[in-house]
Design a protein around this motif. Structure first.
Motif, mmCIF file in Angstrom:
data_model
loop_
_atom_site.group_PDB
_atom_site.id
_atom_site.type_symbol
_atom_site.label_atom_id
_atom_site.label_comp_id
_atom_site.label_asym_id
_atom_site.label_seq_id
_atom_site.Cartn_x
_atom_site.Cartn_y
_atom_site.Cartn_z
ATOM 1 N N MET A 158 -5.817 1.354 9.063
ATOM 2 C CA MET A 158 -5.945 2.523 8.295
ATOM 3 C C MET A 158 -5.209 3.925 8.736
ATOM 4 S SD MET A 158 -9.415 3.878 6.409
ATOM 5 C CE MET A 158 -10.472 4.055 8.096
ATOM 6 N N ILE A 159 -4.610 4.541 7.813
ATOM 7 C CA ILE A 159 -4.195 5.935 8.315
ATOM 8 C C ILE A 159 -4.987 6.706 7.648
ATOM 9 C CG2 ILE A 159 -2.239 7.437 8.369
ATOM 10 C CD1 ILE A 159 -1.823 5.043 9.832
ATOM 11 N N VAL A 160 -5.486 7.836 8.388
ATOM 12 C CA VAL A 160 -6.530 8.672 7.768
ATOM 13 C C VAL A 160 -5.869 10.174 7.689
ATOM 14 C CG1 VAL A 160 -8.786 9.924 8.004
ATOM 15 C CG2 VAL A 160 -8.424 7.422 8.894
ATOM 16 N N MET A 161 -5.721 10.451 6.657
ATOM 17 C CA MET A 161 -4.927 12.016 6.364
ATOM 18 C C MET A 161 -5.950 12.766 5.988
ATOM 19 S SD MET A 161 -1.484 10.520 4.246
ATOM 20 C CE MET A 161 -0.511 12.030 4.557
ATOM 21 N N SER A 162 -6.052 13.934 6.513
ATOM 22 C CA SER A 162 -7.228 14.801 6.315
ATOM 23 C C SER A 162 -6.559 16.292 6.075
ATOM 24 C CB SER A 162 -8.089 14.913 7.401
ATOM 25 O OG SER A 162 -8.669 13.549 7.924
ATOM 26 N N HIS A 163 -7.349 16.835 5.301
ATOM 27 C CA HIS A 163 -7.048 18.481 5.018
ATOM 28 C C HIS A 163 -8.293 19.066 5.951
ATOM 29 C CE1 HIS A 163 -7.879 22.243 2.628
ATOM 30 N NE2 HIS A 163 -6.778 22.701 3.412
ATOM 31 N N PHE A 164 -7.530 19.676 6.973
ATOM 32 C CA PHE A 164 -8.436 20.441 7.674
ATOM 33 C C PHE A 164 -8.795 21.895 7.244
ATOM 34 C CE2 PHE A 164 -9.946 22.495 11.844
ATOM 35 C CZ PHE A 164 -10.619 21.566 12.426
ATOM 36 N N GLY A 204 -19.621 22.842 9.097
ATOM 37 C CA GLY A 204 -18.968 23.860 9.816
ATOM 38 C C GLY A 204 -17.533 23.654 9.643
ATOM 39 N N PHE A 205 -16.948 22.509 9.947
ATOM 40 C CA PHE A 205 -15.645 22.234 9.492
ATOM 41 C C PHE A 205 -15.575 20.647 8.962
ATOM 42 C CE2 PHE A 205 -15.680 21.852 14.122
ATOM 43 C CZ PHE A 205 -15.105 20.552 14.334
ATOM 44 N N GLY A 206 -14.127 20.667 8.403
ATOM 45 C CA GLY A 206 -14.092 19.270 8.022
ATOM 46 C C GLY A 206 -12.612 18.793 8.526
ATOM 47 N N GLY A 207 -12.493 17.464 8.956
ATOM 48 C CA GLY A 207 -11.301 17.136 9.638
ATOM 49 C C GLY A 207 -11.263 15.649 9.513
ATOM 50 N N ALA A 208 -10.713 14.911 10.622
ATOM 51 C CA ALA A 208 -10.693 13.673 10.545
ATOM 52 C C ALA A 208 -11.983 12.787 10.682
ATOM 53 C CB ALA A 208 -9.729 12.986 11.900
ATOM 54 N N ILE A 209 -12.888 13.282 11.516
ATOM 55 C CA ILE A 209 -14.351 12.892 11.659
ATOM 56 C C ILE A 209 -15.044 12.815 10.305
ATOM 57 C CG2 ILE A 209 -16.469 13.131 12.652
ATOM 58 C CD1 ILE A 209 -14.884 13.876 15.260
ATOM 59 N N LYS A 210 -14.946 14.159 9.573
ATOM 60 C CA LYS A 210 -15.704 14.283 8.373
ATOM 61 C C LYS A 210 -15.129 13.088 7.458
ATOM 62 C CE LYS A 210 -17.553 17.013 4.912
ATOM 63 N NZ LYS A 210 -17.022 16.424 3.783
ATOM 64 N N ASN A 211 -14.007 12.968 7.483
ATOM 65 C CA ASN A 211 -13.219 12.239 6.552
ATOM 66 C C ASN A 211 -13.532 10.675 6.579
ATOM 67 O OD1 ASN A 211 -11.336 11.344 4.479
ATOM 68 N ND2 ASN A 211 -9.543 12.134 5.329
ATOM 69 N N LEU A 212 -13.672 10.593 7.864
ATOM 70 C CA LEU A 212 -14.187 9.053 8.127
ATOM 71 C C LEU A 212 -15.598 8.916 7.648
ATOM 72 C CD1 LEU A 212 -13.092 8.306 11.694
ATOM 73 C CD2 LEU A 212 -12.453 7.168 9.829
ATOM 74 N N ALA A 213 -16.511 9.772 7.864
ATOM 75 C CA ALA A 213 -17.854 9.681 7.517
ATOM 76 C C ALA A 213 -18.142 9.605 6.152
ATOM 77 C CB ALA A 213 -18.899 10.882 8.367
ATOM 78 N N MET A 214 -17.799 10.750 5.365
ATOM 79 C CA MET A 214 -18.240 10.893 4.139
ATOM 80 C C MET A 214 -17.095 10.037 3.292
ATOM 81 S SD MET A 214 -20.849 12.629 3.319
ATOM 82 C CE MET A 214 -21.788 13.663 4.564
ATOM 83 N N GLY A 215 -15.948 10.199 3.654
ATOM 84 C CA GLY A 215 -14.852 9.535 2.783
ATOM 85 C C GLY A 215 -14.988 7.999 2.708
ATOM 86 N N CYS A 216 -15.404 7.522 3.833
ATOM 87 C CA CYS A 216 -15.484 5.944 3.952
ATOM 88 C C CYS A 216 -16.914 5.510 3.399
ATOM 89 C CB CYS A 216 -15.017 5.528 5.358
ATOM 90 S SG CYS A 216 -13.498 6.032 5.663
ATOM 91 N N ALA A 217 -17.773 6.194 3.141
ATOM 92 C CA ALA A 217 -19.238 5.630 2.589
ATOM 93 C C ALA A 217 -19.362 5.823 1.114
ATOM 94 C CB ALA A 217 -19.946 6.641 3.145
#
Length: 372
Positions: free
Chosen positions: A149-155, A162-175
């Motif tokens: 997987m390549i995770v492409m995130s808009h920071f 607070g902010f959204g980046g790679a971690i939030k993309n993994l969490a919300m986006g993969c659920a």
């Protein structure tokens, strides 16, 4: 050893330095080819953007990653999970239509679009994590089964995380929706004073938990699942979370979900690209995009989600804030070095993502920025 984060800024003086070319060069410089084996099914995790939003990652940048994956022998597909809230992406049919209308057609991105959790967000796998909040988490099936997987995130900033980046993309986006609900379950918004009775919250609540009582909106705490959609959709910012009890627990739960998604891939089979551009004050799930908080910064790549988010956070905060943005409204965070994310969402603590993510073993906040 410090985690390496590779970085291209926004400057360009010749054709070879345009942003499109920089995306491909970042892929090479960061060694992402090592994550792709011949015939791997490779999920390109992306946010397709809500209808009306324009800050999501430009599809022509995504195309560069797709082409690189193909050159490594992989079989890429673009993917995201359906939303918990009502909107243009709450089922796979509407989600795909929205993605195509936002520019993610095959002719542009050179890869098929696959909604990760099925047509009505019921396709998921349980991933055991045994952490503070969850014994196991629900991860969308088509992300779970991907080889890499390549995770492409808009920071950007985020009204709850607070902010959204790679971690939030993994969490919300993969659920799937049920997993998103588990993450949000500590959030129970309340309606403050000066409700204008616009009823936007009623129209967008997925559980019909909101009604009009004596001419103002009322959220039934028994029906509310804590998705937070009413917070984003309140035009007048009257609806707020119960900050004193909710936010830290929410961020920890979100980070545990990110860990679950991260855990589905073998070592070095997952990589991250952050686009620190159009750094808006709200998530791309809102059907509009407010003015950026700071000038565009650049693009980052790393195998470490904690390091790339920390580097993105630091780079944003090193900038002077733009007065013609939500920072100007807040009259805070405008100076270089000040926390832009706290300025626009003062009750949030996005750094919990980084601290807890490091504790869970996803990566390190100690990074080396390699400027290309």
């Amino acid at each position: 050893m410090k985690s390496k984060v590779y970085f291209y800024n926004m400057r360009a003086k010749r054709r070879s330095e345009n942003i499109i070319n920089k995306v491909g060069r970042l892929f090479d410089a960061a060694g992402f080819k090592n994550a792709i084996s011949k015939d791997d099914l490779v999920a390109v995790k992306i946010h397709f953007g809500e209808k009306g939003n324009n800050a999501y990652i430009n599809p022509i940048y995504v195309r560069q990653v797709v082409d690189k994956i193909k050159s490594c022998g992989g079989k890429p597909f673009l993917t995201d999970s359906n939303t918990l809230y009502k909107g243009a992406r709450s089922n796979a049919v509407d989600h795909l239509v929205t993605a195509i209308e936002n520019g993610f057609a095959y002719a542009v991105v050179n890869a098929p679009l696959v909604i990760a959790d099925g047509i009505v967000s019921k396709d998921s796998m349980e991933v055991e994590i045994r952490k503070k909040h969850f014994e196991s988490v629900k991860i969308s099936s088509n992300i779970y089964y991907a080889d890499a997987m390549i995770v492409m995130s808009h920071f950007k900033a985020h009204e709850v995380a607070g902010f959204g980046g790679a971690i939030k993309n993994l969490a919300m986006g993969c659920a799937p929706a049920a997993g998103k609900q588990q993450q949000h379950s500590t959030l129970k918004p309340v309606v403050g004073e000066n409700c204008r009775a616009c009823q936007s919250c009623l129209r967008n609540c997925p559980e019909q938990a909101i009604s009009m009582v004596d001419g103002v909106a009322y959220i039934d705490p028994e029906k509310c699942i804590g998705c937070g959609e009413c917070i984003s959709m309140c035009y007048y910012r009257v609806i707020k979370p119960q900050w004193e009890t909710d936010m830290d627990a929410f961020t920890e739960r979100m980070t545990e979900y990110a860990y679950g998604a991260y855990k589905t891939k073998k070592e070095n089979k997952i990589a991250f690209i952050n686009f620190v551009m159009n750094i808006t004050p709200l998530c791309d799930c809102t059907p509009w995009s407010d003015a950026p908080l700071v000038p565009d910064v650049g693009i980052l790549a790393s195998f470490d989600p904690v390091a790339i988010d920390k580097a993105s956070f630091d780079l944003v905060n090193s900038q002077a804030g733009l007065a013609a943005s939500a920072l100007g409204d807040a009259n805070s965070g405008l100076a270089p070095g000040e926390d832009k994310f706290k300025a626009v969402h003062p009750k949030t603590n996005g750094l919990i993502q980084l601290e807890y993510g490091e504790k869970l073993g996803m990566g390190s906040g100690d990074y080396e920025l390699v400027e290309l």
